[in-house]
Design a protein around this motif. Structure first.
Motif, PDB file in Angstrom:
ATOM      1  N   THR A  49       0.790  -1.234   0.000  1.00  0.00           N
ATOM      2  CA  THR A  49       0.000   0.000   0.000  1.00  0.00           C
ATOM      3  C   THR A  49       0.822   1.283   0.000  1.00  0.00           C
ATOM      4  OG1 THR A  49      -0.120   0.015   2.436  1.00  0.00           O
ATOM      5  CG2 THR A  49      -1.862  -1.165   1.253  1.00  0.00           C
TER       6      THR A  49
ATOM      7  N   ASN B  83      -6.449  -5.818  -1.060  1.00  0.00           N
ATOM      8  CA  ASN B  83      -5.379  -5.034  -1.687  1.00  0.00           C
ATOM      9  C   ASN B  83      -5.751  -4.735  -3.137  1.00  0.00           C
ATOM     10  OD1 ASN B  83      -3.016  -5.159   0.443  1.00  0.00           O
ATOM     11  ND2 ASN B  83      -3.846  -7.228   0.313  1.00  0.00           N
TER      12      ASN B  83
ATOM     13  N   GLY C 111      -5.009  -2.471  -5.054  1.00  0.00           N
ATOM     14  CA  GLY C 111      -3.949  -1.909  -5.883  1.00  0.00           C
ATOM     15  C   GLY C 111      -3.099  -2.950  -6.577  1.00  0.00           C
ATOM     16  N   LEU C 112      -3.310  -4.225  -6.245  1.00  0.00           N
ATOM     17  CA  LEU C 112      -2.538  -5.295  -6.876  1.00  0.00           C
ATOM     18  C   LEU C 112      -3.010  -5.543  -8.305  1.00  0.00           C
ATOM     19  CD1 LEU C 112      -2.129  -8.097  -4.160  1.00  0.00           C
ATOM     20  CD2 LEU C 112      -0.345  -6.639  -5.124  1.00  0.00           C
ATOM     21  N   THR C 113      -2.075  -5.761  -9.185  1.00  0.00           N
ATOM     22  CA  THR C 113      -2.390  -6.130 -10.567  1.00  0.00           C
ATOM     23  C   THR C 113      -2.165  -7.623 -10.730  1.00  0.00           C
ATOM     24  OG1 THR C 113      -1.689  -3.970 -11.422  1.00  0.00           O
ATOM     25  CG2 THR C 113      -1.792  -5.795 -12.993  1.00  0.00           C
TER      26      THR C 113
ATOM     27  N   ARG D  27       2.654  -4.886  -8.119  1.00  0.00           N
ATOM     28  CA  ARG D  27       2.273  -3.510  -7.805  1.00  0.00           C
ATOM     29  C   ARG D  27       3.406  -2.616  -8.298  1.00  0.00           C
ATOM     30  NH1 ARG D  27       2.675  -0.073  -3.120  1.00  0.00           N
ATOM     31  NH2 ARG D  27       1.086   1.562  -3.305  1.00  0.00           N
TER      32      ARG D  27
ATOM     33  N   LYS E  66       2.872   3.656 -13.318  1.00  0.00           N
ATOM     34  CA  LYS E  66       1.478   3.417 -13.704  1.00  0.00           C
ATOM     35  C   LYS E  66       0.908   4.564 -14.543  1.00  0.00           C
ATOM     36  CE  LYS E  66      -1.456   1.815 -10.838  1.00  0.00           C
ATOM     37  NZ  LYS E  66      -2.301   1.656  -9.630  1.00  0.00           N
TER      38      LYS E  66
END
Length: 326
Positions: free
Chosen positions: A277, A300, A302-304, A317, A323
């Protein structure tokens, strides 16, 4: 005391705390059943383990030094086994110090047998047959399981979602793998057919050596293919990349070796919360099991997600600038 005198009392405290944790909890994710280390030693140090108990007793021609050393080996064996049976964390190599006294006592018994001072005991023969049978059945069972993995997956016998996903790995089986068990079987048969003690010992230990080598060569790569290959391939792909790699929900050192990770400059690189994070300075990759998918991915956002394979989930991430393209 030397550590304390050198100002490293913190290290001593950490050591004591760690040992207490081993006794009270199943640390490192490893639990076990009562008698775990006894089973490990009897199976793992075969065929020496079959002759262990014959070496407990002394003989009339034993010198005082030999008698005392035999007692020391017996006590060491007993202490290691009892100690790690008490410890709740069960890992195979924790009882490895017992390998030396076990093989010494077994060698002592074998030496006496070859010299004609004692005979093969009934217990040794029973243990030889029993332990060898366990190994033979295990090899035959692994081969049958490998040839019929689709049935295993669809049968519902395996309740672990991760284990079922492991079985989907592309591992080739021919059926000829079962021949490995025959090597040990021939050795045991030869042991009971031969008459001379030395010949019998050579036959069983030679066959066991060949059996171990073939098992390591034939079966270990296949087991690795199910349990780790997907993760190891991912780590190899990251080798040389300036990034962070962490496992979530399970402990492993594999990513450090196969990804050839180097010491990190950022002191926060061990902080999972920061990696998941925080404002990271380079890509962070995460590996976790499908059994933790909802827990980790859900909390989470924000995880790809990169991809899933054989029970493992691979996610990443990236730094904000990467990004947004800034």
């Amino acid at each position: 005391m030397i550590m304390i005198a050198n100002g490293h009392m913190d290290v001593v405290k950490d050591f004591i705390v760690y040992q207490v944790r081993l006794f009270n909890t199943k640390d490192a994710g490893h639990g076990g059943f009562p008698g775990y280390h006894i089973v490990i030693l009897m199976l793992g140090v075969f065929p020496a383990s079959a002759f262990l108990f014959k070496g407990f007793k002394g003989t009339p021609d034993e010198t005082p030094l030999q008698r005392e050393w035999r007692k020391i080996m017996f006590i060491l064996q007993l202490v290691v086994v009892v100690l790690f049976e008490i410890v709740r964390t069960k890992i195979v190599h924790y009882s490895s110090m017992a390998y030396f006294p076990l093989t010494y006592l077994a060698s002592l018994a074998i030496y006496r047998i070859i010299e004609g001072k004692v005979n093969f005991s009934r217990l040794s023969k029973v243990l030889l047959i029993t332990i060898a049978s366990v190994w033979i059945i295990a090899i035959v069972g692994l081969t049958l399981a490998g040839l019929n993995k689709e049935w295993l997956i669809n049968s519902g016998l395996i309740k672990d979602q991760f284990a079922v996903a492991n079985l989907a790995a592309d591992v080739k089986w021919t059926g000829w793998e079962v021949i490995v068990s025959g090597v040990l079987g021939i050795g045991v048969l030869g042991f009971f057919i031969m008459k001379k003690p030395l010949t019998r010992i050579i036959v069983i230990f030679t066959s066991s050596l060949a059996f171990t080598f073939l098992t390591m060569t034939v079966f270990v790569p296949k087991i690795e293919g199910y349990t780790q290959r997907a993760a190891l391939d991912f780590y190899r792909q990251r080798a040389g990349e300036d990034c962070y790699i962490r496992t979530l929900g399970f402990k492993s050192y594999a990513h450090m070796f196969y990804a050839k990770t180097m010491p990190q400059d950022n002191p926060l690189h061990f902080d999972n919360d920061w990696l998941l994070t925080g404002k990271i300075d380079k890509p962070a990759y995460f590996v976790y099991k499908i059994t933790k998918k909802d827990e980790i991915s859900g909390y989470n956002p924000g995880l790809t997600l990169l991809y899933e394979k054989n029970g493992f989930i691979f996610a990443a991430r990236y730094p904000e600038k990467q990004k947004t393209g800034l």
